[in-house]
Design an enzyme around this catalytic site. Structure first.
Site, PDB file in Angstrom:
ATOM      1  N   ASP A   1       0.817  -1.215   0.000  1.00 44.13           N
ATOM      2  CA  ASP A   1       0.000   0.000   0.000  1.00 44.13           C
ATOM      3  C   ASP A   1       0.856   1.273   0.000  1.00 44.13           C
ATOM      4  OD1 ASP A   1      -2.419   1.506   0.300  1.00 44.13           O
ATOM      5  OD2 ASP A   1      -2.052   1.628   2.455  1.00 44.13           O
TER       6      ASP A   1
ATOM      7  N   ASN B   1       7.031  -7.412   6.551  1.00 37.69           N
ATOM      8  CA  ASN B   1       5.788  -6.742   6.933  1.00 37.69           C
ATOM      9  C   ASN B   1       4.613  -7.540   6.384  1.00 37.69           C
ATOM     10  OD1 ASN B   1       4.260  -4.321   7.994  1.00 37.69           O
ATOM     11  ND2 ASN B   1       3.506  -4.419   5.885  1.00 37.69           N
ATOM     12  N   GLU B   2       3.771  -7.986   7.273  1.00 36.88           N
ATOM     13  CA  GLU B   2       2.506  -8.646   6.942  1.00 36.88           C
ATOM     14  C   GLU B   2       2.627  -9.772   5.919  1.00 36.88           C
ATOM     15  OE1 GLU B   2      -0.464  -5.662   6.154  1.00 36.88           O
ATOM     16  OE2 GLU B   2      -0.516  -5.090   8.253  1.00 36.88           O
TER      17      GLU B   2
ATOM     18  N   ASN C   1       0.053  -5.303  13.595  1.00 39.32           N
ATOM     19  CA  ASN C   1      -0.621  -4.277  12.798  1.00 39.32           C
ATOM     20  C   ASN C   1      -2.113  -4.573  12.940  1.00 39.32           C
ATOM     21  OD1 ASN C   1       1.969  -3.684  12.028  1.00 39.32           O
ATOM     22  ND2 ASN C   1       1.729  -4.243   9.879  1.00 39.32           N
TER      23      ASN C   1
ATOM     24  N   TYR D   1      -6.295  -3.185  13.044  1.00 37.97           N
ATOM     25  CA  TYR D   1      -7.240  -2.149  12.610  1.00 37.97           C
ATOM     26  C   TYR D   1      -8.668  -2.443  13.067  1.00 37.97           C
ATOM     27  CZ  TYR D   1      -3.391  -0.255   9.904  1.00 37.97           C
ATOM     28  OH  TYR D   1      -2.192   0.307   9.549  1.00 37.97           O
TER      29      TYR D   1
ATOM     30  N   TYR E   1     -10.837  -1.384   9.460  1.00 38.20           N
ATOM     31  CA  TYR E   1     -11.110  -2.347   8.386  1.00 38.20           C
ATOM     32  C   TYR E   1     -12.107  -3.408   8.833  1.00 38.20           C
ATOM     33  CZ  TYR E   1      -7.197  -0.334   5.835  1.00 38.20           C
ATOM     34  OH  TYR E   1      -6.371   0.521   5.172  1.00 38.20           O
TER      35      TYR E   1
ATOM     36  N   GLU F   1       1.323  -0.927  13.931  1.00 35.86           N
ATOM     37  CA  GLU F   1       0.329  -0.206  13.128  1.00 35.86           C
ATOM     38  C   GLU F   1      -1.006  -0.264  13.830  1.00 35.86           C
ATOM     39  OE1 GLU F   1      -0.081  -1.099   8.955  1.00 35.86           O
ATOM     40  OE2 GLU F   1       2.085  -1.343   8.698  1.00 35.86           O
TER      41      GLU F   1
END
Ligand code: GCB
Length: 604
Positions: free
Chosen positions: A166, A416-417, A471, A473, A477, A511
């Site tokens: 992203d 990352n992820e 991370n 949300y 999300y 995050e």
């Protein structure tokens, strides 16, 4: 012998010339620059600045979105006085890969867009004359590139990249290029590790040189006074009454390395080094033996006009804002940053989680949506994995060799992820984590940033981490809007499930956050408004404050940043606490109030 990763610095013996400025530039629309012999000179007379991303200078969308080979050209004058030296063209980064030609000869190719490499040009250089330097770069994404994605061809015949991540796929010569003259016998590597006993520091050092002459190391304090000296390629330097490097209270010693023959200096190189220890003990981080709590950001190298290009003004502004808001740390999401950023972090006493560009290892064009969907893409089962892993290992090695002496670097983030839901990920992870441990003499803690799919029930790789990075949300999300009232419970349930697994290490939120359009206010709140963001942040605050194991909060993101266009992004990702122009949004005042009041050893 491996290429030197030492930062290019002039000294009594070394010479460095910055080659920044306007370089000739052209895009290879048909991919036939090689066939047309552009290595001997590129067509046209278009010029753009180096360093910078090329994407945002033009008004033509085809240029911004260009995927393929792009070419640069310049002339470099090499003084005749340097005839007895090695001459390197040092690229701090060329994104994502490229080849360097000098006077028509191919010198070097390099894969990876965020770490330095040098082209040694002694054999082809014309002394005391201008030399033609041509660079062929390429910005395509694939299953073997770091970061990962795909490159597709549209019906019109134009190519475009589809990132599995992203952030905008900025490219070009994004960091400084330097002409470096080195003595034939030189220092190529220097490593320090610190041990503290009472008020005395023992600095164990190692040097690698290209010859047999003796090496000395001298240490000076910030006032310029001599502190200690050691002789030999490796050894221990004792520093009594040491002035330690502390968080937001840095202190840097100057280490001067020399290769000598009698009174003559064959090579000289110096580095500023902060002396500190950092370790994980139980669920705490200890800096110099004292607990420390991380407050700060996931960031990007991203700004108007120059894109991902090195911009000292933006770097300075970012540090001023981070100090203003009371932060003490950041993660170099999602790639190694410019070396000058770590130098400033060393000087300002910031703690840095240093990340390799292993992002997009989850096959999704909307990874931020799929990251919470429970979907697995079996990313590590593809036949491209061996090549991907080779590139990944190379980058872990170059990152650690480049950044190992920085006091600010407290941990390595190795992905990352990634998709960790299938067992096929574990052998890959085992090798990457083992390599980082083996290469870093300071044995910094290792981690990776986990998306929600990497849940306590499904993640097959969390056990490799020395501390866990989340991370998350909840409230954005998933469970967003009016459903946010259920977010806190879901969030706590997950935390409890991790603890129920018996995990005993620090947890850091690398995050969390929600998009906010600057100037959007609404009562009662709606998603994207400042009011909603505050309600969201209050949930995270309550959760962070009620779990002892949570030892860090790095909100996503420091500033609004560019992404691909799409219906989920309003001309970029708007989760910045600051705007892309580096002015505060409403949430900045919330963080300033919280972080200025959290003690450095919070929950210690
Ligand atoms: C993530 C990614 C980050 C995105 C962010 C978002 O999980 O790691 O690169 O920008 O979410 O805002 O969706």
């Amino acid at each position: 012998m491996k290429q030197s990763m030492l930062y290019p610095r002039a000294s009594a013996v070394r010479r460095v010339v910055d080659l920044g400025g306007m370089w000739k530039f052209c895009l290879d629309w048909d991919g036939n620059g090689d066939a047309l012999g552009w290595k001997d000179g590129i067509p046209g007379d278009e010029r753009i600045p180096v360093p910078a991303s090329f994407n945002d200078f033009y008004t033509d969308k085809d240029i911004r979105e260009f995927a393929g080979d792009f070419w640069y050209e310049t002339e470099v004058f090499v003084p005749g006085e340097w005839k007895d030296m090695h001459i390197d063209l040092r690229f701090a980064a060329l994104t994502h890969r490229g080849t360097v030609y000098v006077n028509g000869q191919e010198i070097i190719s390099h894969e990876g867009g965020f770490l330095p490499f040098s082209a040694r040009i002694d054999e082809v250089v014309k002394w005391n004359e201008k030399n033609l330097v041509v660079v062929k770069g390429n910005n395509e994404l694939s299953f073997t590139s770091l970061p990962a994605g795909i490159t597709q061809t549209l019906k019109t015949g134009k190519k475009m990249v589809r990132p599995f991540f992203d952030f905008f796929n900025y490219a070009g010569i994004q960091r400084p290029v330097k002409l470096v003259a080195l003595p034939k016998e030189s220092i190529v590597d220097f490593t320090v590790n610190h041990r503290l006993e009472g008020t005395t520091a023992y600095v164990e050092y190692q040097t690698v040189t290209t010859g047999e002459h003796p090496v000395t190391v001298e240490v000076y304090d910030e006032a310029g006074s001599f502190v200690a000296k050691a002789e030999g390629a490796a050894g221990t330097i004792e520093i009594p009454q040491v002035h330690l490097w502390e968080v937001r209270n840095a202190y840097l010693y100057r280490f001067v390395l020399r290769i000598t023959e009698g009174d003559a200096v064959i090579d000289e190189y110096e580095e500023e080094i902060g002396i500190r220890t950092f370790e994980v003990q139980g669920n705490r981080f200890l800096l110099n033996g004292h607990p420390v709590y991380l407050k700060g950001f996931g960031k990007h190298e991203d700004s108007d006009i120059v894109g991902r290009g090195y911009h000292p003004g933006v770097i300075k502004r970012d540090f001023e804002l981070m100090k203003w808001i009371g932060a003490n740390s950041f993660r170099t999401s999602h790639y190694p940053y410019s070396e000058e950023i770590y130098q400033m972090a060393d000087r300002e006493g910031f703690l840095v989680i240093d990340e390799v560009p292993a992002v997009g290892f989850f096959e999704s064009l909307v990874n931020f949506v799929d990251a919470v969907s429970g979907k697995s893409t079996n990313f590590f089962e593809r036949d491209t994995v061996p090549e991907l892993k080779k590139n990944h290992l190379d980058m872990v090695e170059d990152l650690i060799r480049r950044d190992k002496n920085h006091a600010c670097v407290i941990a390595w983030s190795l992905f990352n992820e990634p998709d960790t839901m299938s067992e096929s990920a574990t052998p890959y992870f085992a090798d990457i984590f083992a390599r980082a441990q083996e290469l870093d003499v300071q044995k910094r803690p290792r981690t990776f940033a986990m998306e929600l799919n990497s849940s306590p029930e499904k993640c097959t790789c969390y056990q490799f981490c020395d501390f866990l990075c989340f991370n998350r949300y909840y409230g954005w999300y998933l469970l967003g809007g009016y459903e946010m009232q259920d977010a806190e419970e879901a969030f706590r349930k997950e935390m409890d499930a991790w603890l129920a697994k018996g995990v005993d290490c620090p947890f850091v939120f690398t995050e969390y956050g929600c998009d906010n359009l600057q100037g959007e206010y609404k009562l009662p709140s709606v998603q994207w408004s400042a009011e909603y963001e505050l309600e969201y942040l209050k949930i995270y605050e309550r959760v962070f404050d009620s779990y002892d194991c949570i030892k860090g909060e790095q909100v996503w993101n420091f500033a609004d940043f560019q992404t691909v266009e799409g219906i989920m992004r309003v001309n970029g990702n708007k989760k910045g606490i600051f705007t892309r122009q580096r002015q505060p949004k409403a949430a900045a005042y919330y963080f300033k109030n919280r972080w200025e009041n959290l003690p450095v050893d919070y929950k210690g």
